[in-house]
Design an enzyme around this catalytic site. Sequence first.
Site, PDB file in Angstrom:
ATOM      1  CD  GLU A  51      -2.381   1.375   2.755  1.00  0.00           C
ATOM      2  OE1 GLU A  51      -2.614   2.503   3.227  1.00  0.00           O
ATOM      3  OE2 GLU A  51      -2.699   0.332   3.327  1.00  0.00           O
ATOM      4  CD  GLU A  55      -3.749   7.797   5.262  1.00  0.00           C
ATOM      5  OE1 GLU A  55      -4.840   7.294   5.549  1.00  0.00           O
ATOM      6  OE2 GLU A  55      -2.673   7.444   5.763  1.00  0.00           O
TER       7      GLU A  55
END
Length: 320
Positions: free
Chosen positions: A200, A205
């Site tokens: 990932e 974010e």
Amino acid sequence: MHFLDALRSTSQTTLIAVVHKCSQYSRVFVAVSVLSTVSACGGGAASATASPSTPVSSGNSTPVVSAPALPSAGIPANWKLVWSDEFDHAGLPDASKWMFDTERNKAGWYNNEAQYYAKDRLENAQVGNGLLTITARKEQLSSAPDFGGQAYTSARLLTRGKASWTYGYFEIRAKLPCGLGTWPAIWTLGSKGVWPDDGEIDIMEHVGKNKGKILGSAYSAFYNWPSGTGNTKETVVNDACDTFHIYQLFWNQEQVAIGVDNKYYFQFVNPKNGDYKKWPFDQPQYLILNLAIGGDLGGTVDDSIFPSKFDIDYVRVYQQ
């Protein structure tokens, strides 16, 4: 995404049930303390790097590897545009490029997130005026057959099954929501479908309670939050919610590098020992855009912020 669904959901039947995106914390839906997760993700200025040779959390048993030079700013020389969405039409997102992920609506999304991810609903994902806007709303879609009792709606878009890439330079220009409880993310997951084994990468974010703090991460079977070996770094973009910025990923055989506005602040280096648990990033990954609400990372939600909008100007992928 932030705490990427800490054990992330890839919506594939092969994915373990605990997986979801805690982006920065690859959203860990396990008995891991949120406080310890937060403290584990290192913070620093835009010049900071993270790699197997410079671990960001205790417990990393890592080989000694010389880190390659960070890439030059901007699009790499002689790399070509291979995929893009300029969001230059009106209506729903282009179905030839994006799918809606609704898999966990009935059971509830990971990391105690509070949103229902709607499908084909302009109120939550709409293209117009050159932008894709993902909108979170304070509402209950109780008439939906997969309604799971959520108090909010939003959208989660994937290129899975439509486009995936092994290596590339990714550039996404976006303006973030900043209300308390918002948790937008731009990230990739391994197309094989098992988290964290197949990797990932969190390109961006952000959570509203930490306005302007941008998180970048890379996870694998060895480097992940449940085992205490997650790789995350942060940089500060004070006006991330007021204006557009370019979020970037450079990924090749040598490294994963993440930056904002041509300044790389995260580096994850290939240990080159053939260990898939430490470097799964020689296999395809697909792209995800989503706006989560609340949860272990998003925290307490301020209901006065809705509707809350995540605006994306374009998504571009370049390869050699």
